[in-house]
Design an enzyme around this catalytic site. Sequence first.
Site, short mmCIF file in Angstrom:
data_model
loop_
_atom_site.label_atom_id
_atom_site.label_comp_id
_atom_site.label_asym_id
_atom_site.label_seq_id
_atom_site.Cartn_x
_atom_site.Cartn_y
_atom_site.Cartn_z
N GLU A 5 0.82 -1.21 0.00
CA GLU A 5 0.00 0.00 0.00
C GLU A 5 0.86 1.26 0.00
OE1 GLU A 5 -0.24 -2.61 1.95
OE2 GLU A 5 -2.30 -3.11 2.47
N GLY B 200 22.95 -7.36 -22.87
CA GLY B 200 21.98 -8.46 -22.93
C GLY B 200 20.56 -8.04 -23.22
N SER B 201 19.98 -7.19 -22.36
CA SER B 201 18.57 -6.89 -22.56
C SER B 201 18.39 -5.69 -23.48
CB SER B 201 17.90 -6.61 -21.21
OG SER B 201 18.57 -5.58 -20.54
N ASP C 52 26.13 -13.61 -16.27
CA ASP C 52 26.09 -12.38 -15.46
C ASP C 52 26.33 -12.68 -13.99
OD1 ASP C 52 25.49 -10.64 -17.57
OD2 ASP C 52 23.36 -11.16 -17.47
N HIS D 156 29.52 -10.32 -16.66
CA HIS D 156 29.18 -8.90 -16.51
C HIS D 156 28.93 -8.59 -15.04
CE1 HIS D 156 27.22 -5.06 -16.78
NE2 HIS D 156 26.18 -5.57 -16.17
N HIS E 16 21.35 4.16 -17.05
CA HIS E 16 20.30 4.62 -16.14
C HIS E 16 19.73 5.96 -16.57
CE1 HIS E 16 22.82 1.92 -13.66
NE2 HIS E 16 21.65 1.46 -13.32
N CYS F 76 25.45 -1.42 -18.78
CA CYS F 76 24.57 -2.50 -18.31
C CYS F 76 23.50 -2.75 -19.37
CB CYS F 76 23.95 -2.12 -16.96
SG CYS F 76 23.17 -3.50 -16.09
N1 GLN Z 1 22.03 -9.37 -18.98
C1 GLN Z 1 21.37 -8.53 -18.08
C2 GLN Z 1 20.71 -7.38 -18.82
O1 GLN Z 1 21.22 -6.93 -19.77
C3 GLN Z 1 22.31 -7.96 -17.04
C4 GLN Z 1 21.59 -7.13 -16.02
C5 GLN Z 1 22.43 -6.71 -14.84
O2 GLN Z 1 23.62 -6.72 -14.90
N2 GLN Z 1 21.80 -6.30 -13.78
O3 GLN Z 1 19.67 -6.90 -18.45
ZN ZN Z 2 24.68 -4.70 -15.07
#
Ligand code: GLN
Ligand code: ZN
Length: 761
Positions: free
Chosen positions: A17, A441-442, A608, A650, A703, A735
Amino acid sequence: MTTIHNLGFPRIGAKRELKFALESYWKGETSRNELKSLGTTLRKHHWEAQSGLNLVPVGDFSFYDQVLDMSFTLGNLPERVRDFHGDALDNYFRVARGRSAQSAEEHAACCGGVAAGEMTKWFDTNYHYIVPEFNANTEFKLDTSRLLEHLAEARAQDVKAKPVIIGPVTYLALGKAKDDSDKLALLPRLLPVYAQLLEILAAQDIDWVQVDEPILVTELDNKWQEAFKTAYDYFKNVKVKLLLATYFGQLLENRELVASLPVAGLHIDAINGREDIQPLLNLLPAEKVLSLGVINGRNIWKTDINAVLDWVEPLAQQLGDRLWIAPSCSLLHVPVDLDSEQRLDGEVKSWLAFAMQKLDELKILAAALRNGRASVKQALDANQAAIEARGNSHRVNNPAVKAALGELNAALGQRKSPYAQRAPKQAASLKLPLYPTTTIGSFPQTPDIRQARSQFKAGTLDETGYKAAMQDEIARSVREQEALGLDVLVHGEAERNDMVEYFGEQLEGYAFSQYGWVQSYGSRCVKPPILFGDISRPRPMTVEWIKYAQSLTSKPMKGMLTGPVTILNWSFVRDDQPRSVSCYQLALAIRAEVLDLEKAGVHVIQIDEAALREGLPLRKSQWKEYLDWAVESFRITANGVEDETQIHTHMCYSEFNDIIASIADMDADVITIETSRSDMELLDAFDNFNYPNEIGPGVYDIHSPNIPSQEHIVQLMKKAAERIPAERLWVNPDCGLKTRQWTEAIPALTNMVAAAKTLRA
Ligand code: GLN
Ligand code: ZN
């Protein structure tokens, strides 16, 4: 009679909440009064939930963070927010969040933006606090408004209140001197403010105040030990009784110091620091209260109540009224209520206890201690039955996994040849240019992807439809990457909601809760999966997706896995075997996936280990033991492949200096790391340590929505090339890109690829 009490209650609410209320307030959808009144309601419910205890924490509720609350109580606001004239709560959020993305436009005119306070991990938990800021001129000024407001509410509800504050030494230790001045020099200015606070609480007819000093479970040098003496000596004559609370570890060499401090009582973590008890009993003056944290406040397993009684009963005899019992630490670190779980596997559920259930356990313990075990026979029998069922369950114990673990040997973690011999073979088969480019990766998780995934989970999208949706997304990622001209491609992780949950869901030995949320910071919560049994992998988990992605391109496709240490560190794990054993089991399961990927023709595999550093023990003296098994687990996972297969890992953090030898020991062919925000400063670690393999120092901060310029990236890489030979450098972001939009990822990567080309030229 044994006193029972609690150190802190989760404030986020059983159904999160507080999270939703905060976020809608920040978006401007609800009023400040609505938010404040939700706070009042939550506190009321949480105190009700703790009725039956002899002392209940007050002041543990927070709209964002308990350390930031303490900063406000002490009047230690960063300079940049001091001239704010609006509501105090808004100023509090400004320190917590700076100028938020949502309110940037709306509030630019009225209150403007400020830099958010720095955030860092609360000891070895996954909770993050706002770091207090100091400088040589820091002055403190007491503001009791929050605490007194909560106390008044508690009083109206007849709560047996025990105010909770963070102690002065821990407060200083956790903060940061922005001008590199000596934080401890502030102690003489800080103590009168604390003393004033304690006197005000005494005037409120408060009997006990809980003063949290968890810094006592870390290694303290002389200066800090002295600070404890000075501080508590200063409080010697205050008219409230102080319960000095430590938790999360052992006191060890700080035992004598702790026992000698002139406080009325001491709380210690009897889960992590049970060895402290006997020596402390010998040291503790005869009139002092000893509170034992006998229920694990960091994990979700039922307590073996009989086992606790076996060793606590003699202490109760010995100490009489001076023995108190409690959870080991604040229950902030566990979910609220197991009763909310409707879908959790019934067998696993019967082994668990969340915050509410832990308080029930505390009451059973107290009754047994006060009136004998027979008085709570039924409850004890039920507890015993659950403990035994868990111990005997074939879902917990898998003989095949235990057998495989028995056969672990160092050869499993050893590549066939050293890096110097593997590298040319990999170069010959992968045919990469100098400064090869890749991503972590993502790719962006679009609303379409999320919808497909949740519809599939809910059963409204069938397997064929789901697979098609994911394949579409993979194809899109591959198309985009080819157009960008990246060298080593990824499939984009569309099918993954979370890098740990995705694997946990496919491994035997894992369970998932619906509401098992734990606060990570501010309004953010995580729902750690529950590792309850021996881990095995019934079938390949990623191979189909990666194979499909590889079929779409002639460029190398990178298989993408989460490593065993990260899976472990982001889960609630078993308490019936060492963490290292669970980690090795995970290692064997992921190793099987690595070998299956290799068999399927995937020759670049990334594993990772984003959370490797998070598992470091609080005491440096214990780091080696952890790093030994953590690194060995990674090696077992990764190193069974042929020389031609390139292993990447990573890590998303930038403190490497102190663990770089262990990281090198992992022997990954390539490591990608976060560096852009520190301007490649982290590469300082590589000055004194000759890192032998390849490195991709992140060249832009994922970020932020800002698009890095090509020149900036070139500059950063040139800096990196001063430390690491160009033949061993990769170019990649800090990242994964899952939180970005495609419209941000594409221009950023375009500049990154162009930068690599410039560097090659
Ligand atoms: N392979 C993941 C990604 O690219 C790594 C994420 C991470 O390091 N927190 O999202
Ligand atoms: Zn990362």
